[in-house]
Design a protein around this motif. Structure first.
Motif, PDB file in Angstrom:
ATOM      1  N   PRO A 115      16.487  33.499  12.831  1.00  0.00           N
ATOM      2  CA  PRO A 115      15.750  33.061  14.424  1.00  0.00           C
ATOM      3  C   PRO A 115      14.854  33.967  15.062  1.00  0.00           C
ATOM      4  N   GLU A 116      14.177  33.613  16.036  1.00  0.00           N
ATOM      5  CA  GLU A 116      13.383  34.531  16.898  1.00  0.00           C
ATOM      6  C   GLU A 116      14.296  35.735  17.382  1.00  0.00           C
ATOM      7  N   GLU A 117      13.562  36.769  17.528  1.00  0.00           N
ATOM      8  CA  GLU A 117      14.595  38.017  17.732  1.00  0.00           C
ATOM      9  C   GLU A 117      15.210  37.818  18.920  1.00  0.00           C
ATOM     10  N   THR A 118      14.656  37.131  19.919  1.00  0.00           N
ATOM     11  CA  THR A 118      15.152  37.020  21.391  1.00  0.00           C
ATOM     12  C   THR A 118      16.176  36.024  21.220  1.00  0.00           C
ATOM     13  N   ASP A 119      16.419  34.930  20.107  1.00  0.00           N
ATOM     14  CA  ASP A 119      17.539  33.928  20.192  1.00  0.00           C
ATOM     15  C   ASP A 119      18.333  34.539  19.355  1.00  0.00           C
ATOM     16  N   ASP A 120      19.724  34.617  19.885  1.00  0.00           N
ATOM     17  CA  ASP A 120      20.897  35.061  19.202  1.00  0.00           C
ATOM     18  C   ASP A 120      21.557  33.889  18.535  1.00  0.00           C
ATOM     19  N   ALA A 121      20.885  33.134  18.006  1.00  0.00           N
ATOM     20  CA  ALA A 121      21.578  32.032  17.199  1.00  0.00           C
ATOM     21  C   ALA A 121      22.721  32.318  16.194  1.00  0.00           C
ATOM     22  N   PHE A 122      22.501  33.596  15.515  1.00  0.00           N
ATOM     23  CA  PHE A 122      23.473  33.956  14.477  1.00  0.00           C
ATOM     24  C   PHE A 122      24.694  34.565  15.078  1.00  0.00           C
ATOM     25  N   ALA A 123      24.731  34.334  16.473  1.00  0.00           N
ATOM     26  CA  ALA A 123      25.972  34.887  17.064  1.00  0.00           C
ATOM     27  C   ALA A 123      27.168  33.772  17.112  1.00  0.00           C
TER      28      ALA A 123
END
Length: 258
Positions: A171-179
């Motif tokens: 994801p975009e660096e600011t998007d913490d989707a992998f959390a």
């Protein structure tokens, strides 16, 4: 033909010639920009690294919860390296990466085909180390969660394929989707045979979180300047602005010949 008509035609020809020259110059500038962009993507990515490295010490500082559970087959000091390739390979590539790091994705995009070719042919062994600096720089826990999931994939013998899927779907660096556990589990479906109850339990329980924290601490204490850090037989090749996938391949093949 009158002098006025001759001047008019000459002026028209001059305008046409000028326009053609402008088009040639524009095309030349376009080619230069394309080549320049390609070189930046393949060679240095120094500007991207600079942004990441500026706060390299600011890891999220997550406290380890529970005992350190080492992924299956992990080796090296404190068993922090996930090895890919044959142990008999004469060259070793040590790679420190963060699954949320955009420069790491750029490195993977440029170098992955050559790295796969060399590991599959038995000429190169890669030791992957996982870092979590983006969690500290941008906030969140996606780097850690993705790294734990990659360690769970290692338990299943699917590390390389899942490692590649994570970067391909970064994801975009600011998007913490992998959390989100659901996100990294969803991506496991892209790897044949990985999405199993054992993998899901490993992800949801954070089985390797403490191991990831230990790896992140080793990165912070290792004197590295940012991710990716790429070391070939003791030499940091990522800082070499002349390095290309072709040059890496040449170096490894020369070492293989002895």
């Amino acid at each position: 033909m009158s002098e006025k008509n001759r001047q008019g035609k000459r002026t028209a020809r001059e305008r046409l010639a000028e326009e053609r020259e402008k088009q040639k110059s524009a095309e030349k500038r376009r080619r230069v920009l394309i080549v320049g962009a390609s070189v930046v993507c393949v060679l240095g990515l120094a500007a991207v690294i600079g942004v990441v490295a500026a706060n390299v010490g600011k890891d999220d500082g997550s406290e380890s919860a529970g005992p350190v559970v080492v992924p299956s087959g992990a080796k090296g000091k404190d068993s922090l390296a996930i090895p890919v390739g044959k142990e008999s390979a004469k060259s070793t590539l040590t790679v420190w990466e963060d699954f949320r790091c955009p420069a790491c994705k750029a490195f993977e995009t440029a170098y992955r085909p050559v790295i796969h070719e060399l590991t599959n042919s038995g000429q190169l062994k890669v030791d992957y180390h996982l870092a979590t600096i983006i969690d500290g720089n941008m906030g969140g826990t996606g780097s850690r969660t993705a790294a734990n999931a990659a360690a769970c994939a290692q338990d299943a013998g699917k590390f390389t394929a899942y490692h590649d899927v994570l970067f391909d779907n970064q994801p975009e660096e600011t998007d913490d989707a992998f959390a989100e556990n659901s996100k990294v589990i969803e991506l496991a479906a892209k790897v044949d045979g990985l999405d199993t109850p054992a993998f899901r339990t490993c992800v949801e329980k954070g089985t390797h979180n403490s191991w990831v924290d230990k790896s992140a601490a080793a990165f912070r204490n290792g004197g590295f300047t940012g991710t990716p850090t790429v070391i070939l037989d003791g030499k940091n090749i990522y800082q070499d602005q002349t390095m290309t996938p072709a040059k890496l391949k040449q170096l490894v093949q020369e070492a293989a010949k002895g």
